[in-house]
Design a protein around this motif. Structure first.
Motif, PDB file in Angstrom:
ATOM      1  N   THR A  48       0.821  -1.214   0.000  1.00  0.00           N
ATOM      2  CA  THR A  48       0.000   0.000   0.000  1.00  0.00           C
ATOM      3  C   THR A  48       0.856   1.266   0.000  1.00  0.00           C
ATOM      4  O   THR A  48       0.351   2.364  -0.227  1.00  0.00           O
ATOM      5  CB  THR A  48      -0.917   0.070   1.242  1.00  0.00           C
ATOM      6  OG1 THR A  48      -0.119   0.299   2.422  1.00  0.00           O
ATOM      7  CG2 THR A  48      -1.725  -1.206   1.421  1.00  0.00           C
ATOM      8  N   GLY A  52       1.632   9.763  -1.218  1.00  0.00           N
ATOM      9  CA  GLY A  52       0.223  10.149  -1.268  1.00  0.00           C
ATOM     10  C   GLY A  52      -0.738   9.174  -0.613  1.00  0.00           C
ATOM     11  O   GLY A  52      -1.916   9.491  -0.443  1.00  0.00           O
ATOM     12  N   SER A  53      -0.264   7.968  -0.254  1.00  0.00           N
ATOM     13  CA  SER A  53      -1.156   7.050   0.479  1.00  0.00           C
ATOM     14  C   SER A  53      -1.125   7.404   1.976  1.00  0.00           C
ATOM     15  O   SER A  53      -0.470   8.370   2.373  1.00  0.00           O
ATOM     16  CB  SER A  53      -0.743   5.594   0.239  1.00  0.00           C
ATOM     17  OG  SER A  53       0.522   5.332   0.803  1.00  0.00           O
ATOM     18  N   TYR A  54      -1.828   6.643   2.787  1.00  0.00           N
ATOM     19  CA  TYR A  54      -1.971   6.985   4.199  1.00  0.00           C
ATOM     20  C   TYR A  54      -1.476   5.857   5.094  1.00  0.00           C
ATOM     21  O   TYR A  54      -1.527   4.680   4.724  1.00  0.00           O
ATOM     22  CB  TYR A  54      -3.444   7.276   4.522  1.00  0.00           C
ATOM     23  CG  TYR A  54      -3.967   8.516   3.852  1.00  0.00           C
ATOM     24  CD1 TYR A  54      -3.898   9.753   4.475  1.00  0.00           C
ATOM     25  CD2 TYR A  54      -4.511   8.446   2.566  1.00  0.00           C
ATOM     26  CE1 TYR A  54      -4.360  10.901   3.847  1.00  0.00           C
ATOM     27  CE2 TYR A  54      -4.973   9.581   1.927  1.00  0.00           C
ATOM     28  CZ  TYR A  54      -4.899  10.816   2.570  1.00  0.00           C
ATOM     29  OH  TYR A  54      -5.354  11.939   1.945  1.00  0.00           O
ATOM     30  N   ASP A  59      -3.818   3.018   5.579  1.00  0.00           N
ATOM     31  CA  ASP A  59      -3.918   2.021   4.498  1.00  0.00           C
ATOM     32  C   ASP A  59      -3.093   0.777   4.834  1.00  0.00           C
ATOM     33  O   ASP A  59      -3.481  -0.350   4.514  1.00  0.00           O
ATOM     34  CB  ASP A  59      -3.410   2.603   3.175  1.00  0.00           C
ATOM     35  CG  ASP A  59      -4.187   3.829   2.715  1.00  0.00           C
ATOM     36  OD1 ASP A  59      -5.215   4.152   3.339  1.00  0.00           O
ATOM     37  OD2 ASP A  59      -3.749   4.476   1.746  1.00  0.00           O
ATOM     38  N   HIS A  67      -4.883  -1.207   7.648  1.00  0.00           N
ATOM     39  CA  HIS A  67      -6.119  -1.793   7.128  1.00  0.00           C
ATOM     40  C   HIS A  67      -5.820  -3.053   6.321  1.00  0.00           C
ATOM     41  O   HIS A  67      -6.459  -4.091   6.510  1.00  0.00           O
ATOM     42  CB  HIS A  67      -6.851  -0.771   6.254  1.00  0.00           C
ATOM     43  CG  HIS A  67      -8.115  -1.288   5.644  1.00  0.00           C
ATOM     44  ND1 HIS A  67      -9.283  -1.395   6.371  1.00  0.00           N
ATOM     45  CD2 HIS A  67      -8.393  -1.749   4.399  1.00  0.00           C
ATOM     46  CE1 HIS A  67     -10.226  -1.900   5.586  1.00  0.00           C
ATOM     47  NE2 HIS A  67      -9.713  -2.124   4.390  1.00  0.00           N
ATOM     48  N   GLN A  75      -8.083   1.964   9.571  1.00  0.00           N
ATOM     49  CA  GLN A  75      -8.983   2.269   8.460  1.00  0.00           C
ATOM     50  C   GLN A  75      -8.228   2.933   7.317  1.00  0.00           C
ATOM     51  O   GLN A  75      -7.328   3.742   7.539  1.00  0.00           O
ATOM     52  CB  GLN A  75     -10.095   3.214   8.939  1.00  0.00           C
ATOM     53  CG  GLN A  75     -11.020   2.590   9.968  1.00  0.00           C
ATOM     54  CD  GLN A  75     -11.687   1.321   9.468  1.00  0.00           C
ATOM     55  OE1 GLN A  75     -12.158   1.266   8.346  1.00  0.00           O
ATOM     56  NE2 GLN A  75     -11.695   0.291  10.310  1.00  0.00           N
ATOM     57  N   LYS A  76      -8.622   2.588   6.101  1.00  0.00           N
ATOM     58  CA  LYS A  76      -8.053   3.224   4.899  1.00  0.00           C
ATOM     59  C   LYS A  76      -8.263   4.731   4.954  1.00  0.00           C
ATOM     60  O   LYS A  76      -9.283   5.202   5.443  1.00  0.00           O
ATOM     61  CB  LYS A  76      -8.778   2.712   3.659  1.00  0.00           C
ATOM     62  CG  LYS A  76      -8.231   1.438   3.083  1.00  0.00           C
ATOM     63  CD  LYS A  76      -9.007   1.142   1.803  1.00  0.00           C
ATOM     64  CE  LYS A  76      -8.528  -0.139   1.175  1.00  0.00           C
ATOM     65  NZ  LYS A  76      -9.374  -0.508   0.045  1.00  0.00           N
ATOM     66  N   GLY A  77      -7.317   5.464   4.394  1.00  0.00           N
ATOM     67  CA  GLY A  77      -7.487   6.910   4.237  1.00  0.00           C
ATOM     68  C   GLY A  77      -7.396   7.699   5.522  1.00  0.00           C
ATOM     69  O   GLY A  77      -7.740   8.878   5.550  1.00  0.00           O
ATOM     70  N   THR A  78      -6.900   7.060   6.606  1.00  0.00           N
ATOM     71  CA  THR A  78      -6.766   7.773   7.883  1.00  0.00           C
ATOM     72  C   THR A  78      -5.284   7.902   8.238  1.00  0.00           C
ATOM     73  O   THR A  78      -4.432   7.217   7.683  1.00  0.00           O
ATOM     74  CB  THR A  78      -7.493   7.036   9.028  1.00  0.00           C
ATOM     75  OG1 THR A  78      -6.888   5.744   9.212  1.00  0.00           O
ATOM     76  CG2 THR A  78      -8.963   6.871   8.724  1.00  0.00           C
ATOM     77  N   ARG A 119      -0.410  11.346   5.948  1.00  0.00           N
ATOM     78  CA  ARG A 119      -0.234  11.122   4.505  1.00  0.00           C
ATOM     79  C   ARG A 119       1.244  10.870   4.240  1.00  0.00           C
ATOM     80  O   ARG A 119       2.103  11.589   4.740  1.00  0.00           O
ATOM     81  CB  ARG A 119      -0.715  12.355   3.744  1.00  0.00           C
ATOM     82  CG  ARG A 119      -0.961  12.064   2.288  1.00  0.00           C
ATOM     83  CD  ARG A 119      -1.987  13.020   1.701  1.00  0.00           C
ATOM     84  NE  ARG A 119      -2.226  12.649   0.307  1.00  0.00           N
ATOM     85  CZ  ARG A 119      -2.176  13.504  -0.700  1.00  0.00           C
ATOM     86  NH1 ARG A 119      -1.924  14.760  -0.477  1.00  0.00           N
ATOM     87  NH2 ARG A 119      -2.411  13.092  -1.919  1.00  0.00           N
TER      88      ARG A 119
END
Length: 244
Positions: free
Chosen positions: A142, A146-148, A151, A154, A191-194, A197
């Protein structure tokens, strides 16, 4: 964010740490004590690699002595930070995690992996080790600019729980560089997107601890050794990563 020069040093330190894990493999057999393995690693890091063992003398805190060894040796139901000892002889079928961190030119390389003593173990222990390794790789997959952070956790949690195992929550990955344990904390659930960054140039570890039973753990009286609360098996794999 690491500079090109810092990244080059991190790559060297990471490679040295990986070489320790390769070097020690033939020495892992029934009848050997974890203290003997520690001694072999100490000699190799100091004399062959001309590096510094990061764990030796690390982590003194109120009510907790500094760690007095160069590797952590976590056997069977020990989750992490197992202390090498001359009383603990390995047996065929044991699963052993060796965690090593070396410092070279001021930068840390941190990695760990599982070994099966004697080459064969129970179906459960074998599956647990494989799931822990795959969980780490799924977390790593993952990672990109730019990913978190969420991610990573998760991906690991979803996979591990789908295999009917659990992910330890009290211990996590961490930022690393010229400091051993730095920000951010890299959770292996979530959780994804948390969370933070990710940006190119960040370095941190991913090191999921996967339990055959419940995720809860217990800290022993030595203030280092962490075991599973239900005394079921635990396995872990770790890499240090650079975001590119």
């Amino acid at each position: 964010i690491k500079t090109a020069d810092e990244i080059a040093k991190m790559r060297i330190a990471g490679r040295l740490a990986a070489e320790v894990l390769d070097m020690i493999k033939p020495h892992i057999k029934a009848g050997v004590t974890t203290l003997e393995l520690d001694s072999i690693c100490h000699d190799y890091i100091v004399n062959k690699q001309d590096a510094i063992p990061a764990c030796l003398g690390y982590g003194a805190a109120p009510g907790r002595p500094a760690f007095q060894h160069v590797i952590c040796t976590s056997v069977n139901h020990v989750v992490c930070h197992g202390i090498p000892t001359d009383t603990k002889k390995l047996k065929n079928g044991d699963i052993l995690n060796i965690d090593v961190t070396v410092i070279k030119d001021g930068y840390h390389g941190d990695t760990n992996m599982m070994y099966v003593v004697g080459g064969e173990t129970s179906i459960l222990a074998n599956r647990l080790c494989n799931v822990a390794q795959e969980a780490m790789y799924r977390g790593m997959a993952t990672v990109k600019d730019g990913s978190y952070l969420g991610d990573i956790g998760h991906a690991i949690q979803q996979y591990v729980e789908s295999e009917r195992f659990s992910v330890v929550r009290e211990y996590c990955g961490h930022g690393i560089g010229n400091v051993f344990h730095d920000e951010p904390q890299v959770l292996h659930y979530g959780q994804k997107g948390t969370g933070m960054r990710l940006e190119a140039g960040m370095t941190f570890t991913i090191e999921p601890m996967v339990n055959a039973g419940v995720w809860q753990t217990k800290l022993l009286g030595d203030k280092w050794t962490v075991v599973t609360k239900d005394h079921k098996l635990s396995a872990q794999f770790e890499h240090t990563l650079l975001v590119t």
